[in-house]
Write a protein that holds these residues in place. Structure first.
Motif, short mmCIF file in Angstrom:
data_model
loop_
_atom_site.label_atom_id
_atom_site.label_comp_id
_atom_site.label_asym_id
_atom_site.label_seq_id
_atom_site.Cartn_x
_atom_site.Cartn_y
_atom_site.Cartn_z
N GLU A 1 30.47 -20.35 19.61
CA GLU A 1 29.17 -20.83 20.05
C GLU A 1 29.42 -21.95 21.04
O GLU A 1 29.97 -23.00 20.68
CB GLU A 1 28.33 -21.36 18.87
CG GLU A 1 26.97 -21.87 19.31
CD GLU A 1 26.16 -22.51 18.19
OE1 GLU A 1 25.11 -23.06 18.52
OE2 GLU A 1 26.58 -22.45 17.03
N THR B 1 33.96 -16.07 16.35
CA THR B 1 32.95 -16.05 17.39
C THR B 1 32.83 -17.49 17.89
O THR B 1 33.00 -18.43 17.11
CB THR B 1 31.58 -15.54 16.90
OG1 THR B 1 31.15 -16.34 15.81
CG2 THR B 1 31.64 -14.09 16.48
N ARG C 1 33.78 -14.54 12.11
CA ARG C 1 33.04 -13.37 12.58
C ARG C 1 32.41 -12.60 11.41
O ARG C 1 31.38 -11.95 11.58
CB ARG C 1 33.95 -12.44 13.37
CG ARG C 1 33.20 -11.35 14.09
CD ARG C 1 34.07 -10.56 15.03
NE ARG C 1 34.69 -11.37 16.04
CZ ARG C 1 34.45 -11.27 17.34
NH1 ARG C 1 33.59 -10.39 17.79
NH2 ARG C 1 35.10 -12.04 18.19
N TYR D 1 33.97 -22.59 16.79
CA TYR D 1 34.41 -21.26 16.41
C TYR D 1 34.02 -21.00 14.96
O TYR D 1 34.33 -21.79 14.08
CB TYR D 1 35.94 -21.14 16.53
CG TYR D 1 36.43 -21.19 17.96
CD1 TYR D 1 36.61 -20.02 18.68
CD2 TYR D 1 36.69 -22.41 18.58
CE1 TYR D 1 37.08 -20.06 20.00
CE2 TYR D 1 37.15 -22.45 19.88
CZ TYR D 1 37.34 -21.28 20.59
OH TYR D 1 37.79 -21.32 21.88
#
Length: 138
Positions: free
Chosen positions: A131, A129, A49, A46
């Motif tokens: 990945e 976000t 963002r 994580y």
């Protein structure tokens, strides 16, 4: 390399959606149980963002049933900044991205969760976000 702490407020408004800006740059909170990563069990890392800095691994995420993603530890101690927060009239510890100083959420101690640290980093999904990738345990 970008020094994210030098980005103007106007530039942050251009880079982020209005809700991302409200939470990340104005220390807002998203509503509980609606965030994209609240119940996610996908393996990966994580990141912030706002700036993309890697913050938490899925191996440190746990289900606290609080309405927001919970982690018992950041990826490394230098990935987040913790500072006192009295904005609700009582003491909490705010968690910020160490790279861009965006608000992520709060960290709570001593709640009795069965985790290695007895900490709960309560992080807004909108600040992250994910990945998807294999993550080795530390």
């Amino acid at each position: 390399m970008t020094d994210f702490t030098l980005i103007s407020d106007d530039e942050w408004r251009k880079r982020l959606s209005s809700e991302e800006y409200r939470v990340l740059r104005q220390a807002g909170t998203e509503a509980p149980f609606i965030g994209e990563y609240t119940d996610t069990t996908t393996e990966g890392v994580y990141s912030c963002r706002a700036c993309g800095a890697e913050l938490f691994r899925s191996t440190e995420k746990f289900s606290s049933h609080c309405g927001w993603p919970s982690f018992f530890s950041p990826l490394a101690g230098d990935r987040v900044i913790e500072r006192d927060d009295f904005s609700l009239g009582h003491h909490r510890v705010e968690v910020l991205c160490a790279n861009c100083h965006s608000h992520l959420g709060h960290v709570f101690a001593g709640e009795g969760y069965d985790t290695p640290t007895d900490l709960r980093y309560c992080i807004n999904s909108i600040c992250l976000t994910l990945e998807e990738k294999p993550v080795a345990d530390s």
